[in-house]
Design a protein around this motif. Structure first.
Motif, PDB file in Angstrom:
ATOM      1  N   ASP A  92       0.817  -1.221   0.000  1.00  0.00           N
ATOM      2  CA  ASP A  92       0.000   0.000   0.000  1.00  0.00           C
ATOM      3  C   ASP A  92       0.847   1.266   0.000  1.00  0.00           C
ATOM      4  N   GLY A  93       2.185   1.110  -0.120  1.00  0.00           N
ATOM      5  CA  GLY A  93       3.069   2.263  -0.219  1.00  0.00           C
ATOM      6  C   GLY A  93       3.660   2.722   1.086  1.00  0.00           C
ATOM      7  N   LYS A  94       3.230   2.150   2.201  1.00  0.00           N
ATOM      8  CA  LYS A  94       3.784   2.552   3.493  1.00  0.00           C
ATOM      9  C   LYS A  94       5.218   2.047   3.622  1.00  0.00           C
ATOM     10  N   VAL A  95       6.058   2.901   4.212  1.00  0.00           N
ATOM     11  CA  VAL A  95       7.474   2.575   4.392  1.00  0.00           C
ATOM     12  C   VAL A  95       7.753   2.414   5.883  1.00  0.00           C
ATOM     13  N   GLY A  96       8.399   1.309   6.228  1.00  0.00           N
ATOM     14  CA  GLY A  96       8.772   1.075   7.604  1.00  0.00           C
ATOM     15  C   GLY A  96      10.276   0.993   7.752  1.00  0.00           C
ATOM     16  N   ILE A  97      10.827   1.759   8.671  1.00  0.00           N
ATOM     17  CA  ILE A  97      12.255   1.693   8.998  1.00  0.00           C
ATOM     18  C   ILE A  97      12.356   1.270  10.452  1.00  0.00           C
ATOM     19  N   GLY A  98      12.937   0.101  10.665  1.00  0.00           N
ATOM     20  CA  GLY A  98      12.988  -0.450  12.015  1.00  0.00           C
ATOM     21  C   GLY A  98      11.709  -1.145  12.426  1.00  0.00           C
ATOM     22  N   THR A  99      10.763  -1.252  11.517  1.00  0.00           N
ATOM     23  CA  THR A  99       9.517  -1.972  11.773  1.00  0.00           C
ATOM     24  C   THR A  99       9.054  -2.631  10.485  1.00  0.00           C
ATOM     25  N   THR A 100       8.444  -3.781  10.595  1.00  0.00           N
ATOM     26  CA  THR A 100       7.920  -4.488   9.421  1.00  0.00           C
ATOM     27  C   THR A 100       6.414  -4.314   9.298  1.00  0.00           C
ATOM     28  N   ALA A 101       5.825  -3.490  10.158  1.00  0.00           N
ATOM     29  CA  ALA A 101       4.381  -3.255  10.109  1.00  0.00           C
ATOM     30  C   ALA A 101       4.101  -1.760  10.211  1.00  0.00           C
ATOM     31  N   PRO A 102       4.507  -0.974   9.208  1.00  0.00           N
ATOM     32  CA  PRO A 102       4.296   0.475   9.278  1.00  0.00           C
ATOM     33  C   PRO A 102       2.813   0.815   9.318  1.00  0.00           C
ATOM     34  N   GLY A 103       2.456   1.699  10.246  1.00  0.00           N
ATOM     35  CA  GLY A 103       1.059   2.099  10.382  1.00  0.00           C
ATOM     36  C   GLY A 103       0.750   3.410   9.696  1.00  0.00           C
ATOM     37  N   LYS A 104       1.798   4.138   9.270  1.00  0.00           N
ATOM     38  CA  LYS A 104       1.628   5.407   8.570  1.00  0.00           C
ATOM     39  C   LYS A 104       2.460   5.385   7.302  1.00  0.00           C
ATOM     40  N   THR A 105       2.331   6.432   6.484  1.00  0.00           N
ATOM     41  CA  THR A 105       3.064   6.498   5.227  1.00  0.00           C
ATOM     42  C   THR A 105       4.557   6.282   5.449  1.00  0.00           C
ATOM     43  N   LEU A 106       5.104   6.908   6.513  1.00  0.00           N
ATOM     44  CA  LEU A 106       6.473   6.652   6.944  1.00  0.00           C
ATOM     45  C   LEU A 106       6.440   6.358   8.429  1.00  0.00           C
ATOM     46  N   ASP A 107       6.889   5.165   8.805  1.00  0.00           N
ATOM     47  CA  ASP A 107       6.854   4.730  10.200  1.00  0.00           C
ATOM     48  C   ASP A 107       8.281   4.350  10.610  1.00  0.00           C
ATOM     49  N   VAL A 108       8.856   5.138  11.519  1.00  0.00           N
ATOM     50  CA  VAL A 108      10.244   4.931  11.930  1.00  0.00           C
ATOM     51  C   VAL A 108      10.281   4.491  13.386  1.00  0.00           C
TER      52      VAL A 108
END
Length: 223
Positions: free
Chosen positions: A38-54
């Motif tokens: 869906d285009g969400k990017v996760g850094i340090g997480t494999t389940a991003p809840g927002k467009t960019l989830d750090v």
């Protein structure tokens, strides 16, 4: 590679499930970054809840590093937070908008700086430069001073005004109160002296007033 209307690296997957990884960077035994279908990017997480989830710290470098906020319908309407090293300050700015500080109780508003620069604590509509709804406590090692600097060399200047307004119609006995309180041997914050400025006649054209002073005698506050 490239092909058709694409250039650079293109990752395509037949799985359209939003929560499935479309792309990832795997390091050691864990993902360091993932891009979901869906285009969400996760850094340090494999389940991003927002467009960019750090999951971790974010650093903005530079002596004038800035985090900008844009409206999708009006790109020129921005707010930003900027570290301004040249001016030795942190800037928080909004384009003709109020700046509101929220707490986690609700969440609820704690303080507001409106677009005119007035500060409200306990109110969402500050009517003066500093508008506080609630008690104010001042603590210092010496004396709490209230100072006003003017260019006047003669006459008196207003230093403090106590104003009491009502949503109804004022009548005789309506007014403002100033009192002094201190600690006794057993109880904190006990009233010592009370000053009441009251209307004896609240009709504007014929108004008259009294100043009522009450002090404590044998434990009782009286005139």
């Amino acid at each position: 590679g490239s092909g058709g209307n694409y250039a650079g690296l293109l990752v395509k997957t037949a799985d359209t499930t939003a929560t499935t990884k479309a792309f990832g960077i795997y390091s050691g035994s864990a993902y360091s970054m993932v891009v979901m279908n869906d285009g969400k990017v996760g850094i340090g997480t494999t389940a991003p809840g927002k467009t960019l989830d750090v999951n971790g710290d974010i650093r903005i470098r530079g002596d004038a590093g800035k985090l900008n906020f844009y409206r999708s319908t009006s790109p020129s309407d921005i707010a930003y937070i900027q570290y301004n090293n040249g001016a030795s300050r942190l800037d928080i700015a909004a384009n003709n908008k109020d700046i509101v500080f929220m707490n986690e109780n609700g969440p609820a508003e704690s303080m507001r700086i409106n677009n005119s620069g007035s500060v409200g604590i306990g109110t969402t509509s500050p009517a003066t430069a500093l508008d506080v709804v609630g008690e104010i406590t001042g603590l210092c090692s010496g004396i709490n001073n209230l100072t006003r600097a003017t260019a006047n060399t003669t006459g008196a200047a207003s230093i403090l005004a106590l104003t009491h307004n009502t949503s109804g119609t004022p009548a005789a006995g309506f007014g403002s109160r100033l009192y002094f309180a201190s600690e006794t041997t057993t109880t904190p914050s006990i009233t010592q002296v009370m000053f009441d400025a009251i209307w004896t006649n609240a009709t504007h054209a014929t108004r008259t007033s009294d100043l009522v002073i009450q002090t404590v005698n044998s434990g009782t506050l009286s005139e």
